[in-house]
Design a protein around this motif. Structure first.
Motif, PDB file in Angstrom:
ATOM      1  N   ILE A  13       0.886  -1.177   0.000  1.00 46.71           N
ATOM      2  CA  ILE A  13       0.000   0.000   0.000  1.00 46.71           C
ATOM      3  C   ILE A  13       0.915   1.216   0.000  1.00 46.71           C
ATOM      4  CG2 ILE A  13      -2.104  -1.041   0.885  1.00 46.71           C
ATOM      5  CD1 ILE A  13      -1.272  -0.088   3.701  1.00 46.71           C
ATOM      6  N   TYR A  15       2.377   5.166   0.011  1.00 46.20           N
ATOM      7  CA  TYR A  15       2.243   6.417   0.760  1.00 46.20           C
ATOM      8  C   TYR A  15       1.643   7.445  -0.186  1.00 46.20           C
ATOM      9  CZ  TYR A  15       5.599   4.551   4.183  1.00 46.20           C
ATOM     10  OH  TYR A  15       6.242   3.802   5.122  1.00 46.20           O
ATOM     11  N   HIS A  21       4.581   7.473  -9.278  1.00 45.20           N
ATOM     12  CA  HIS A  21       5.584   7.506 -10.340  1.00 45.20           C
ATOM     13  C   HIS A  21       5.680   6.114 -10.964  1.00 45.20           C
ATOM     14  CE1 HIS A  21       8.362   5.550  -7.620  1.00 45.20           C
ATOM     15  NE2 HIS A  21       8.438   6.593  -6.808  1.00 45.20           N
ATOM     16  N   GLY A  23       7.713   3.796 -10.740  1.00 39.46           N
ATOM     17  CA  GLY A  23       8.097   2.711  -9.830  1.00 39.46           C
ATOM     18  C   GLY A  23       6.868   2.104  -9.167  1.00 39.46           C
ATOM     19  N   THR A  27       5.112  -1.962  -9.902  1.00 40.79           N
ATOM     20  CA  THR A  27       4.598  -2.984  -8.986  1.00 40.79           C
ATOM     21  C   THR A  27       3.127  -3.270  -9.277  1.00 40.79           C
ATOM     22  OG1 THR A  27       5.961  -1.912  -7.295  1.00 40.79           O
ATOM     23  CG2 THR A  27       4.487  -3.646  -6.552  1.00 40.79           C
ATOM     24  N   ASP A  52      -1.364   3.776   2.301  1.00 41.65           N
ATOM     25  CA  ASP A  52      -0.812   3.702   3.658  1.00 41.65           C
ATOM     26  C   ASP A  52      -0.812   5.136   4.193  1.00 41.65           C
ATOM     27  OD1 ASP A  52       0.733   3.212   5.892  1.00 41.65           O
ATOM     28  OD2 ASP A  52       2.440   2.386   4.792  1.00 41.65           O
ATOM     29  N   TYR A 243      -3.304  -6.283   4.658  1.00 42.59           N
ATOM     30  CA  TYR A 243      -3.486  -7.480   3.841  1.00 42.59           C
ATOM     31  C   TYR A 243      -4.499  -8.435   4.477  1.00 42.59           C
ATOM     32  CZ  TYR A 243       1.038  -5.886   1.959  1.00 42.59           C
ATOM     33  OH  TYR A 243       2.056  -5.156   1.406  1.00 42.59           O
ATOM     34  N   GLY A 267       8.585  -4.153  -3.641  1.00 38.74           N
ATOM     35  CA  GLY A 267       9.920  -3.744  -4.065  1.00 38.74           C
ATOM     36  C   GLY A 267      10.920  -4.246  -3.042  1.00 38.74           C
ATOM     37  N   ASP A 269      13.098  -2.844  -1.473  1.00 36.44           N
ATOM     38  CA  ASP A 269      13.327  -1.913  -0.362  1.00 36.44           C
ATOM     39  C   ASP A 269      12.506  -2.258   0.881  1.00 36.44           C
ATOM     40  OD1 ASP A 269      11.219  -1.344  -2.113  1.00 36.44           O
ATOM     41  OD2 ASP A 269      11.134   0.769  -1.571  1.00 36.44           O
ATOM     42  N   ILE A 270      11.398  -2.961   0.685  1.00 36.02           N
ATOM     43  CA  ILE A 270      10.542  -3.244   1.844  1.00 36.02           C
ATOM     44  C   ILE A 270      10.387  -4.749   2.060  1.00 36.02           C
ATOM     45  CG2 ILE A 270       9.332  -1.030   1.753  1.00 36.02           C
ATOM     46  CD1 ILE A 270       7.016  -2.418   0.339  1.00 36.02           C
ATOM     47  N   HIS A 296      10.677  -7.546  -6.177  1.00 32.90           N
ATOM     48  CA  HIS A 296      11.212  -7.140  -7.483  1.00 32.90           C
ATOM     49  C   HIS A 296      12.266  -6.058  -7.285  1.00 32.90           C
ATOM     50  CE1 HIS A 296       9.188  -3.281  -7.607  1.00 32.90           C
ATOM     51  NE2 HIS A 296       8.048  -3.861  -7.280  1.00 32.90           N
ATOM     52  N   LEU A 299      13.498   0.358 -10.386  1.00 31.46           N
ATOM     53  CA  LEU A 299      13.646   1.034 -11.668  1.00 31.46           C
ATOM     54  C   LEU A 299      14.719   2.085 -11.469  1.00 31.46           C
ATOM     55  CD1 LEU A 299      10.050   1.733 -12.967  1.00 31.46           C
ATOM     56  CD2 LEU A 299      11.533  -0.218 -13.380  1.00 31.46           C
ATOM     57  N   MET A 306      15.001   5.387  -9.091  1.00 30.25           N
ATOM     58  CA  MET A 306      14.167   6.510  -9.397  1.00 30.25           C
ATOM     59  C   MET A 306      13.351   6.902  -8.175  1.00 30.25           C
ATOM     60  SD  MET A 306      10.940   6.853 -11.660  1.00 30.25           S
ATOM     61  CE  MET A 306      10.440   5.867 -10.325  1.00 30.25           C
TER      62      MET A 306
HETATM   63  N1  MSP Z   1       3.805   2.351   2.486  1.00 35.21           N
HETATM   64  C1  MSP Z   1       4.931   1.505   2.334  1.00 35.21           C
HETATM   65  C2  MSP Z   1       4.521   0.079   2.017  1.00 35.21           C
HETATM   66  C3  MSP Z   1       3.636  -0.549   3.013  1.00 35.21           C
HETATM   67  S1  MSP Z   1       3.139  -2.146   2.520  1.00 35.21           S
HETATM   68  C4  MSP Z   1       2.431  -2.794   3.874  1.00 35.21           C
HETATM   69  C5  MSP Z   1       5.811   2.025   1.201  1.00 35.21           C
HETATM   70  N2  MSP Z   1       5.184   2.788   0.308  1.00 35.21           N
HETATM   71  S2  MSP Z   1       5.846   3.513  -0.973  1.00 35.21           S
HETATM   72  O1  MSP Z   1       4.867   4.431  -1.474  1.00 35.21           O
HETATM   73  O2  MSP Z   1       7.134   4.026  -0.644  1.00 35.21           O
HETATM   74  O3  MSP Z   1       5.901   2.416  -2.074  1.00 35.21           O
HETATM   75  C6  MSP Z   1       6.773   1.392  -2.002  1.00 35.21           C
HETATM   76  C7  MSP Z   1       6.704   0.517  -3.229  1.00 35.21           C
HETATM   77  O4  MSP Z   1       6.665   1.267  -4.457  1.00 35.21           O
HETATM   78  C8  MSP Z   1       7.973  -0.279  -3.315  1.00 35.21           C
HETATM   79  O5  MSP Z   1       7.973  -1.410  -2.523  1.00 35.21           O
HETATM   80  C9  MSP Z   1       7.972  -0.639  -4.758  1.00 35.21           C
HETATM   81  O6  MSP Z   1       7.065  -1.687  -4.926  1.00 35.21           O
HETATM   82  C10 MSP Z   1       7.452   0.628  -5.421  1.00 35.21           C
HETATM   83  N3  MSP Z   1       8.546   1.507  -5.814  1.00 35.21           N
HETATM   84  C11 MSP Z   1       8.852   2.761  -5.338  1.00 35.21           C
HETATM   85  N4  MSP Z   1       9.941   3.231  -5.999  1.00 35.21           N
HETATM   86  C12 MSP Z   1      10.364   2.325  -6.891  1.00 35.21           C
HETATM   87  C13 MSP Z   1      11.385   2.253  -7.866  1.00 35.21           C
HETATM   88  N5  MSP Z   1      12.221   3.224  -8.104  1.00 35.21           N
HETATM   89  N6  MSP Z   1      11.472   1.105  -8.584  1.00 35.21           N
HETATM   90  C14 MSP Z   1      10.613   0.061  -8.425  1.00 35.21           C
HETATM   91  N7  MSP Z   1       9.654   0.110  -7.531  1.00 35.21           N
HETATM   92  C15 MSP Z   1       9.509   1.211  -6.739  1.00 35.21           C
HETATM   93  O7  MSP Z   1       6.971   1.713   1.161  1.00 35.21           O
END
Ligand code: MSP
Length: 524
Positions: A13, A15, A21, A23, A27, A52, A243, A267, A269-270, A296, A299, A306
């Motif tokens: 979910i 932010y 964008h 990215g 997903t 979120d 979830y 992604g 990162d999480i 995954h 980007l 990014m």
């Molecule tokens: N809110 C948390 C996630 C909570 S899930 C219980 C969060 N949000 S976020 O808005 O930062 O989005 C994260 C997701 O966006 C990443 O896990 C990824 O799936 C996607 N991406 C954000 N930037 C990205 C890139 N540059 N490249 C690929 N995916 C990217 O973290």
């Protein structure tokens, strides 16, 4: 039409304070494609996405804009995040917002259950916090600042100063789950995919787990801790629970039993939140752990991850306005190995659009339909006896369908598309080799001409079915143009696991004019 096999898949979910964008879009379209595939296979499919909305990051952004946090998130979700789903042609089954009562109430219940089971205790905490990550940072992710942040400790991901927080907090006994988690990764080797992600998680957990601070008292934009209203629940605990709350945890046991457990695509990162903290929370509550977590890559734009904060963010509409949503979906899902980082560039996007979509698939569709119109008055001809060349196409189609389905089972959308593309390439070669325009000049070759064009049309039928999860819009157009709708029904209802069978398209169907599926684009 469902097989009864449950397939529940989620995006993270997002932010809402960041504008969507490419990215985020990446997903989301990956998850949508996997969901569409399973839905079309007859699995009992459910796709969830959402936003979120709590936490310090949101609170500060709202304050900076002079509105309440609720007003702030309402505006962003309505103006930016719902429209993203339209932009990318996403067929989600639900959209959860963490400010909804259905979520907030169940989160309180869940946390209370953990407290009652003895997994939560009160303690003192002092650590460096990154508001960008909404996380207390481990040593390894704290670096010395440079430039304006010289002399300060900054977050390795955001390059922004960390804040020293000192609070009374509630803690979750994450450390107690180390052995059970390692056991889980061992007995379910596919729990974390791909392999590189799994290795990272295993070595992280092996190095030891600390208890997790799960409440904050310095601000109030969050869900209140039920037994201590001076605290709100840590935003990640709140977020992960989406979830479960979205599919009826705590209030709809039937729905929960039908859907849970889920597959999570995130992604990298999480990854740790999903593959370490989340299953431990579920174990503590006595619930099933997820079916799997797929991480995954990032980007990259100009070699860097990014992101909006680094000003490399690209809005999905910048791409869809020029190339359309199908091309967006196709490009990101085929050009990047799912699980690895991938570089985005406009040059690469344009080149692939032209070569693979316009000249490869689009042209194959246009000329097949045009030749059936021209040589057979728009009626799909009967095929005569098959030659080696025709049988070879039938085999390519059957193999591609099997390979693609197996790749989707492993979440490798890129490999599935590559397998399906063997049909495009084989059919283009087949047409060149058989020269239907030459056959058409010789009345004695009429039957052969029919066979060649039936083979091309039937190959396109299989392509439409197999590509519809990736490119729902252009394949729907093709489906109608092939005259398939009338005899076979809607494209989305075609059983995808049987797409490789031969002879499905009915001779006698009427084709209709097809405008180019991927028109020439004017380069800026
Ligand atoms: N809110 C948390 C996630 C909570 S899930 C219980 C969060 N949000 S976020 O808005 O930062 O989005 C994260 C997701 O966006 C990443 O896990 C990824 O799936 C996607 N991406 C954000 N930037 C990205 C890139 N540059 N490249 C690929 N995916 C990217 O973290």
């Amino acid at each position: 039409m469902t097989s009864g096999r449950s397939f529940y898949i989620t995006t993270p979910i997002y932010y809402p304070s960041d504008l969507p964008h490419i990215g985020h879009g990446y997903t989301t379209v990956a998850v949508d494609t996997l969901a569409r595939w399973h839905r079309q296979a007859g699995d009992d499919t459910w796709m969830l996405t959402g936003t979120d909305e709590h936490g310090q990051k949101m609170l500060r952004a709202a304050a900076a804009n002079g509105v309440t946090p609720q007003e702030w998130v309402d505006k962003l979700v309505t103006e930016s995040w719902f429209p993203l789903l339209e932009t990318l042609d996403v067929a989600n089954d639900d959209f959860i917002r963490t400010t909804q009562p259905r979520h907030e109430e169940r989160v309180q219940e869940f946390v209370k259950a953990l407290f009652d089971r003895g997994y939560i205790y009160a303690g003192e905490y002092e650590a460096l916090y990154c508001v960008g990550c909404e996380e207390f940072k481990p040593e390894a992710e704290i670096v010395d600042g440079t430039g304006p942040f010289e002399g300060l400790k900054v977050c390795a991901i955001h390059s922004k100063p960390l804040e020293l927080l000192q609070e009374k907090n509630y803690f979750f006994k994450l450390s107690e789950f180390q052995d059970r988690l390692l056991e889980l990764y061992k007995t379910e080797p596919d729990f974390v995919r791909p392999e590189s992600a799994r290795n990272e998680v295993v070595s992280f957990v092996r190095s030891g787990l600390k208890d997790l601070s799960i409440s904050r008292s310095a601000f109030d934009w969050g869900i209140t801790v039920p037994w201590d209203p001076s605290h709100v629940i840590y935003v990640w605990v709140d977020a992960l629970l989406n979830y479960a709350t979205a599919v009826g945890y705590g209030n709809d046991p039937e729905q929960f039993a039908r859907r849970w457990p889920a597959f999570h695509v995130v992604g990298k990162d999480i990854l740790r939140f999903h593959a370490v903290i989340w299953p431990a929370m579920l174990m503590a509550a006595g619930l099933d752990v997820p079916r799997g977590v797929f991480a995954h890559g990032w980007l990259l734009v100009g070699g860097e991850k990014m992101s909006k904060s680094k000003l490399t963010g690209i809005a999905p509409t910048e791409i869809t306005d020029v190339f359309g949503s199908d091309a967006y979906r196709f490009y990101f899902l085929s050009a990047i190995a799912f699980g690895q980082d991938g570089s985005f560039s406009w040059e690469d996007l344009s080149a692939r659009y032209q070569a693979e979509l316009a000249n490869g698939f689009g042209n194959l569709a246009s000329r097949t339909v045009a030749m059936i119109s021209k040589y057979f008055d728009g009626v799909v001809p009967q095929a005569g006896p098959s030659t080696e060349l025709d049988l070879a196409i039938q085999k390519v189609v059957a193999d591609a369908a099997t390979t693609a389905d197996a790749a989707i089972e492993r979440f490798r959308i890129d490999e599935a598309i590559a397998a399906i593309w063997t049909i495009v390439d084989a059919l283009n070669g087949y047409i060149t080799e058989n020269e239907p325009w030459a056959l058409a000049k010789d009345e004695a070759q009429r039957e052969r001409l029919g066979t060649v064009l039936y083979t091309a049309a039937e190959g396109l039928r299989a392509l439409a079915v197999l590509l519809s999860p990736v490119m729902p819009e252009s394949t729907a157009k093709l489906w109608v143009a092939l005259g398939a709708e009338e005899g076979l029904g809607a494209l989305a209802a075609q059983p995808i696991r049987e797409a490789g069978a031969w002879g499905v398209l009915r001779p006698g169907a009427t084709v209709t004019a097809l405008t180019p599926l991927f028109p020439r684009v004017e380069q800026a």
